[in-house]
Design a protein around this motif. Structure first.
Motif, PDB file in Angstrom:
ATOM      1  N   ARG A  10       0.815  -1.225   0.000  1.00 40.34           N
ATOM      2  CA  ARG A  10       0.000   0.000   0.000  1.00 40.34           C
ATOM      3  C   ARG A  10       0.842   1.266   0.000  1.00 40.34           C
ATOM      4  N   ASP A  11       2.099   1.179   0.456  1.00 44.63           N
ATOM      5  CA  ASP A  11       2.964   2.364   0.484  1.00 44.63           C
ATOM      6  C   ASP A  11       3.251   2.897  -0.909  1.00 44.63           C
ATOM      7  N   VAL A  50      -7.934   2.151  -4.554  1.00 45.49           N
ATOM      8  CA  VAL A  50      -7.794   3.601  -4.379  1.00 45.49           C
ATOM      9  C   VAL A  50      -7.352   3.856  -2.945  1.00 45.49           C
ATOM     10  N   LYS A  51      -6.267   4.593  -2.801  1.00 45.73           N
ATOM     11  CA  LYS A  51      -5.742   4.935  -1.471  1.00 45.73           C
ATOM     12  C   LYS A  51      -6.332   6.271  -1.046  1.00 45.73           C
ATOM     13  N   HIS A  52      -6.964   6.281   0.138  1.00 48.85           N
ATOM     14  CA  HIS A  52      -7.612   7.474   0.672  1.00 48.85           C
ATOM     15  C   HIS A  52      -6.835   7.995   1.874  1.00 48.85           C
ATOM     16  N   PRO A  53      -6.839   9.313   2.108  1.00 52.82           N
ATOM     17  CA  PRO A  53      -6.193   9.839   3.327  1.00 52.82           C
ATOM     18  C   PRO A  53      -7.022   9.492   4.561  1.00 52.82           C
ATOM     19  N   ASN A  57      -4.015   8.523  10.512  1.00 54.99           N
ATOM     20  CA  ASN A  57      -2.932   7.672  10.030  1.00 54.99           C
ATOM     21  C   ASN A  57      -2.380   8.268   8.746  1.00 54.99           C
ATOM     22  N   PRO A  58      -1.158   8.780   8.754  1.00 55.90           N
ATOM     23  CA  PRO A  58      -0.607   9.416   7.557  1.00 55.90           C
ATOM     24  C   PRO A  58      -0.438   8.457   6.384  1.00 55.90           C
ATOM     25  N   ALA A  59      -0.410   7.147   6.629  1.00 55.77           N
ATOM     26  CA  ALA A  59      -0.273   6.185   5.542  1.00 55.77           C
ATOM     27  C   ALA A  59      -1.572   6.018   4.764  1.00 55.77           C
TER      28      ALA A  59
END
Length: 137
Positions: A10-11, A50-53, A57-59
């Motif tokens: 995920r990073d 899709v990566k969401h903020p 958690n900053p990741a």
């Protein structure tokens, strides 16, 4: 509770950009995050990650979406100058810059303080030492 980060697949995902799940993480068929719970499972070639903020958690966090529910990709900020655009006229410097500015009063922390020559303590604004009573002028 402190959230610690670990390094995993995920990073490498950018925030807000849909990526095919089959390209980032192999595995079993799964469901879309927006489809009803009784919807059939989909192959990973039909799902988008899709990566969401996340607020704490900053990741961030990742969700899988089908093509129908896939969010639009995050738009890049518009560039300042595009080819073919006419240059904008520059504004004249403000007239108020020429006017004299009045100096701000010095903050109380920066002002020199009176010190009693006998006790070597700071004297209050009355000018009388609180330890020995000597008047400092």
């Amino acid at each position: 509770m402190k959230i610690t980060t670990s390094s995993d697949w995920r990073d490498g995902l950018p925030f807000g950009t849909p990526v095919l799940v089959s390209e980032v993480m192999p595995g079993e068929p799964t469901r879309c995050a927006s489809c009803p719970s009784d919807a059939p499972v989909l192959e990973r070639t039909d799902l988008w990650a899709v990566k969401h903020p996340h607020p704490k958690n900053p990741a961030g966090f990742v969700r899988f979406y089908c093509l129908e529910h896939r969010p639009e990709p995050a738009r890049e900020p518009e560039s300042v100058a595009r080819p073919g655009d006419a240059p904008r006229a520059r504004r004249a410097p403000a007239a108020r810059a020429a006017t004299a500015r009045t100096p701000r009063p010095t903050p109380s922390a920066d002002r020199p303080r009176a010190v009693c020559p006998t006790c070597f303590v700071e004297v209050p604004s009355t000018g009388i030492c609180g330890m020995c009573g000597e008047r400092v002028g």
